[in-house]
Scaffold this active site. Structure first.
Site, short mmCIF file in Angstrom:
data_model
loop_
_atom_site.label_atom_id
_atom_site.label_comp_id
_atom_site.label_asym_id
_atom_site.label_seq_id
_atom_site.Cartn_x
_atom_site.Cartn_y
_atom_site.Cartn_z
CB SER A 192 -11.34 -0.56 1.18
OG SER A 192 -11.02 -1.77 1.21
CG ASP A 352 -11.58 -5.25 -5.20
OD1 ASP A 352 -11.12 -5.88 -4.27
OD2 ASP A 352 -12.26 -4.40 -5.00
CG HIS A 382 -9.12 -3.21 -3.07
ND1 HIS A 382 -10.58 -3.09 -2.73
CD2 HIS A 382 -8.82 -2.64 -2.05
CE1 HIS A 382 -10.91 -2.89 -1.68
NE2 HIS A 382 -9.83 -2.36 -1.13
#
Ligand SMILES: *[C@@H]1O[C@H](CO)[C@@H](O)[C@H](O)[C@H]1NC(C)=O
Ligand SMILES: *[C@@H]1O[C@H](CO)[C@@H](O)[C@H](O)[C@H]1NC(C)=O
Length: 412
Positions: A192, A352, A382
């Site tokens: 991320s 996501d 995600h």
């Protein structure tokens, strides 16, 4: 009276069911577990909004509870020696394999950057601690987990610069020798926002002619790669998806640059581009960089360009300037800057908002001639890799971890 309590009970049940239930796609495995997990995140987010509204504690301050709840003290075990150090003033947690007798071989190393939208997270959270140990034991590698400083207390570029300083320090031949690391087998990796920092630092290093030791690989797990277009098909398709709804991602982006809420509002409306960033929109043009399957249901329109976003004058040092900075948005560089990047592993998930950031980078790196392994999880969401600890342990986290480590095993 009795009737009254039944009514209250039923009302409470339906409220709870309504609150927990979300229209999550059928394909996502362990769907109910994900809904339950996400109801916790949603409740916390609502609480954080309320707290900020009442002036008690700011939004990210409350959300930081997630980090605190999962923090552990990293300690050595039977196989792994764990130490906390400072590299050029920045905190790091260093995981080393325990020396086997007579083993003098040099080892691989992974520099790991945790996720959390530059505002949350810590290398000391138990999922990251577990992942680091797994890499050490399975690859007989050294793992360096970086405790970079976080926004909103430290806006961009501080988190990036902390990472950069650690990487530069670690890549000195003398430092590598101290930890028995092979200078030819070092990777940078992150999930991320950590994937964002990993991509950015990889670009920076290969631009420096004086940098003797270079990275061999970059492994980016559902990375954030651009702030210019927050209406890509994946942002549209997954705007209410668990763990990272669009509002939260936009919040992370705006807090990375500034605490001025005007930028958040502009980013929500996708009207945050200024004349300086608009010339870079071509690098995030999803109608050019996404395969047909991902773009066909959507019509491309370029984000609006507005003067002086966030209540500041154009041309000043501030969020408008940061928007165009590739250290924040690694997708914003021309192909010539991509050509000599280390080989890449990019993990993306169907459900996501950041899916298209990852896929666009896959397309752009490949067309610049960089070797890329793209692993796309059709049922993934995600943050999946993080969910390895009971009671929020998911099967997909196990698969992601195994495939990721397998790639490192074969490519580092
Ligand atoms: C985006 O790409 C399409 C072609 O796929 C092109 O027609 C359009 O002009 C591009 N827009 C921008 C802003 O680069
Ligand atoms: C895209 O444009 C076409 C043609 O103008 C239109 O028929 C279609 O409904 C549009 N799709 C979306 C998702 O807006």
């Amino acid at each position: 009276m009795r009737f009254g309590s039944i009514i209250v009970f039923v009302a409470l049940c339906s409220f709870t069911a309504y609150y927990i239930y979300e229209p999550i796609p059928e394909e996502i495995e362990e769907r109910w577990k994900l809904m339950l997990t996400n109801s916790f995140f949603r409740s916390l987010s609502h609480l954080a909004d309320l707290s900020e509204l009442l002036g008690l504690k700011d939004y990210m301050g409350v959300m930081y509870f997630i980090t605190l709840a999962e923090k552990v003290v990293p300690v050595s075990d039977e196989h792994v020696k764990v130490t906390e150090e400072k590299f050029d003033g920045v905190e790091v947690v260093l995981y080393q394999p325990k020396q086997k007798d007579g083993n003098t071989e040099l080892r691989r190393a992974v520099i790991y950057l945790h996720g959390g939208g530059w505002c949350l997270g810590s290398s000391r959270m138990s999922p990251y601690d577990l992942l680091a140990r797994k890499i050490v034991t399975e690859l007989d590698a050294v793992v360096l987990s970086v405790e970079y400083r976080l926004a909103p207390a430290h806006h961009f570029p501080v988190p990036y610069e902390d990472v950069y300083r650690v990487v530069k320090h670690f890549l000195h031949k003398g430092v590598l020798a101290q930890y028995s690391v092979d200078p030819g087998r070092i990777a940078v990796s992150g999930d991320s926002a950590g994937g964002n920092l990993a991509a950015a630092v990889s670009q920076q290093l290969q631009k420096e002619p004086g940098q003797q030791v270079q990275l061999k690989a970059q492994a980016l797990i559902y990375p954030v790669l651009q702030a210019l277009d927050l209406n890509t098909p994946s942002y549209q398709q997954n705007q209410d998806m668990p763990i990272l709804p669009r509002t939260l991602m936009v919040r992370f982006w705006s807090e990375y640059f500034t605490s001025d809420r005007a930028l958040f509002r502009a980013m929500m409306a996708n009207t945050h581009n200024n004349p300086e960033s608009s010339s870079l929109l071509k690098f995030v043009n999803w109608s050019a960089f996404l395969p047909e399957t991902y773009r066909r249901k959507y019509n491309y329109s370029a984000p609006a360009v507005v003067q002086g976003v966030g209540g500041e004058a154009v041309g000043t040092e501030g969020p408008s300037r940061s928007l165009a900075d590739p250290r924040a948005s690694p997708l914003l560089v021309p192909d010539t800057d991509l050509r000599s990047l280390p080989k890449a592993y990019i993990l993306t998930c169907e459900y996501d908002v950041l899916r298209d950031d990852g896929i666009m980078y896959v397309t752009r790196l490949r067309s610049a001639g960089v070797e890329v392994t793209h692993e796309h999880y059709d049922t993934g969401f995600h943050g999946g890799l993080m969910f390895t600890v009971w009671p929020t342990d998911f099967l997909i986290a196990r698969r992601m971890t195994e495939n990721y480590i397998k790639w490192l095993e074969e490519n580092l």
